[in-house]
Scaffold this motif. Structure first.
Motif, PDB file in Angstrom:
ATOM      1  N   PHE A  65      76.127 -31.282  18.305  1.00  0.00           N
ATOM      2  CA  PHE A  65      74.802 -30.730  18.034  1.00  0.00           C
ATOM      3  C   PHE A  65      74.673 -29.258  18.434  1.00  0.00           C
ATOM      4  CE2 PHE A  65      74.768 -35.225  18.793  1.00  0.00           C
ATOM      5  CZ  PHE A  65      74.037 -35.728  17.740  1.00  0.00           C
TER       6      PHE A  65
ATOM      7  N   MET B 168      67.304 -38.833  22.530  1.00  0.00           N
ATOM      8  CA  MET B 168      66.955 -38.706  21.111  1.00  0.00           C
ATOM      9  C   MET B 168      65.925 -39.753  20.696  1.00  0.00           C
ATOM     10  SD  MET B 168      68.615 -36.087  19.928  1.00  0.00           S
ATOM     11  CE  MET B 168      68.876 -36.209  18.154  1.00  0.00           C
TER      12      MET B 168
ATOM     13  N   PRO C 146      73.390 -33.122   9.747  1.00  0.00           N
ATOM     14  CA  PRO C 146      72.169 -32.339   9.986  1.00  0.00           C
ATOM     15  C   PRO C 146      71.459 -31.922   8.713  1.00  0.00           C
ATOM     16  CG  PRO C 146      74.124 -31.003  10.394  1.00  0.00           C
ATOM     17  CD  PRO C 146      74.596 -32.410  10.185  1.00  0.00           C
TER      18      PRO C 146
ATOM     19  N   TYR D 238      76.641 -38.283  11.986  1.00  0.00           N
ATOM     20  CA  TYR D 238      75.451 -37.426  11.968  1.00  0.00           C
ATOM     21  C   TYR D 238      75.608 -36.311  10.930  1.00  0.00           C
ATOM     22  CZ  TYR D 238      72.249 -33.752  13.662  1.00  0.00           C
ATOM     23  OH  TYR D 238      71.292 -32.781  13.770  1.00  0.00           O
TER      24      TYR D 238
ATOM     25  N   ASP E  96      67.516 -35.858  12.917  1.00  0.00           N
ATOM     26  CA  ASP E  96      67.392 -36.006  14.364  1.00  0.00           C
ATOM     27  C   ASP E  96      66.432 -37.121  14.773  1.00  0.00           C
ATOM     28  OD1 ASP E  96      69.159 -33.962  14.715  1.00  0.00           O
ATOM     29  OD2 ASP E  96      67.659 -32.432  15.177  1.00  0.00           O
ATOM     30  N   ARG E  97      65.771 -37.724  13.799  1.00  0.00           N
ATOM     31  CA  ARG E  97      64.828 -38.800  14.120  1.00  0.00           C
ATOM     32  C   ARG E  97      65.462 -40.180  13.982  1.00  0.00           C
ATOM     33  NH1 ARG E  97      59.545 -36.747  13.771  1.00  0.00           N
ATOM     34  NH2 ARG E  97      58.963 -38.680  14.824  1.00  0.00           N
TER      35      ARG E  97
ATOM     36  N   GLN F  79      73.313 -28.084  25.102  1.00  0.00           N
ATOM     37  CA  GLN F  79      72.713 -29.342  24.657  1.00  0.00           C
ATOM     38  C   GLN F  79      72.501 -30.292  25.831  1.00  0.00           C
ATOM     39  OE1 GLN F  79      71.602 -30.119  21.502  1.00  0.00           O
ATOM     40  NE2 GLN F  79      71.991 -27.956  21.088  1.00  0.00           N
TER      41      GLN F  79
END
Length: 317
Positions: free
Chosen positions: A296, A270, A221, A219, A227-228, A302
């Motif tokens: 995250f 998600m 950012p 991941y 995040d999609r 979270q």
């Protein structure tokens, strides 16, 4: 084993609902090893439980001389196994901290793994412990056919573990970690290996989660719409298939697999599949793990955010 209802507070202890393990952890912290011996002895033949208990107990014992005393006073397969686990944990901590003692600690760890493997040749756990250190040396065995990128890695060592237990959960995760970017691998290699290993596993195996683990590990950012990614059809269908095929068998486990459930719950939230995620959180009960949430932000925040998205209670609410 049912996790139990959420009662308003998260339980972060890695023993989760293995109550015997939680009790033994208290003994180990107090410098007593007899209950650890018995708790490990009863796992002979149950390699998943043996890996889980030995890893948790090693984290409790690593900062004391308990295993050294145990090995001197009452040597045996369980003492040798926990010594291997502790020695590997110390070596990995030293390597990550760039401690000048790392090389010496690695030699001790490798010797401890060999001793444990000799004490119980049928047990894959000492070899899994050795596999945990493979990321430090970038072993470059040739990859088997079937991988797009054919990344070199500790394939021979991994194959030996699989000869003892073909679907060993921890072994697969340790092996996959060797290809993570933070350990000198690459995003493409991590995804390739995760897909290769996950597709080999039975449909009701937690190893089907490996691609979702790689997705979290890779991941970034800073990427547009990072995040999609979980909403893409391939990842959404992966998470839904795991929820359908693996989640129903979790109730039969001897302990709640909190970390695997957390990766699945995260992926479903998600992917905006809150209804399916709600069932995963129910299986987790009050038990929590730092991963994948810590990637995250603050893990408690979270986790609470994900539970609220599913209409579930959170601490302090």
């Amino acid at each position: 084993m049912a996790a139990g209802l959420f009662e308003g507070q998260y339980v972060w202890h890695p023993a989760a609902d293995d109550r015997l393990l939680a009790s033994v952890s208290v003994d180990v912290r107090a410098g007593r090893y007899l209950s650890a011996r018995d708790a490990l002895a009863e796992t002979r033949g149950d390699f998943g439980l043996r890996a889980h208990r030995s890893l948790v107990l090693a984290s409790e014992a690593a900062d004391s001389d308990l295993v050294e005393r145990w090995l001197a006073e009452e040597p045996g397969p369980e003492a040798a196994l926990l010594w291997a686990r502790v020695a590997v944990l110390r070596a990995l901590r030293a390597a990550d901290a760039r401690d000048p003692r790392t090389e010496a600690l690695e030699r001790i760890a490798l010797a401890a793994c060999d001793r444990a493997a000799t004490a119980d040749p049928a047990d894959p756990t000492p070899w899994v412990a050795k596999l945990a250190m493979a990321r430090l040396h970038r072993l470059r065995d040739q990859a088997p056919r079937g991988l797009l990128t054919a990344p070199p890695g500790p394939w021979r060592l991994f194959a030996h573990v699989l000869s003892l237990d073909p679907w060993h959960r921890e072994a697969h995760h340790r092996f996959l970690a060797c290809f993570f970017p933070r350990y000198g691998g690459s995003v493409t290699a991590a995804w390739d290996v995760a897909a290769f290993l996950g597709q080999r596993a039975p449909t009701d195996s937690p190893l089907r989660l490996l691609p979702l683990v790689a997705l979290v590990e890779c991941y970034d950012p800073t990427q547009l719409l990072a995040d999609r990614v979980w909403e893409q059809p391939q990842w959404r269908s992966t998470a839904l298939a795991i929820q359908e095929n693996w989640l129903p068998v979790v109730a039969e486990y001897r302990f709640t697999p909190v970390l695997d459930l957390a990766y699945l719950a995260h992926a479903l939230v998600m992917a905006r599949r809150e209804e399916e995620a709600r069932a995963v959180f129910a299986a987790m009960g009050p038990y929590a793990s730092r991963m994948p949430w810590s990637v995250f932000g603050d893990p408690a925040e979270q986790l609470s955010r994900a539970r609220r998205a599913c209409g579930l209670p959170v601490p302090g609410a």
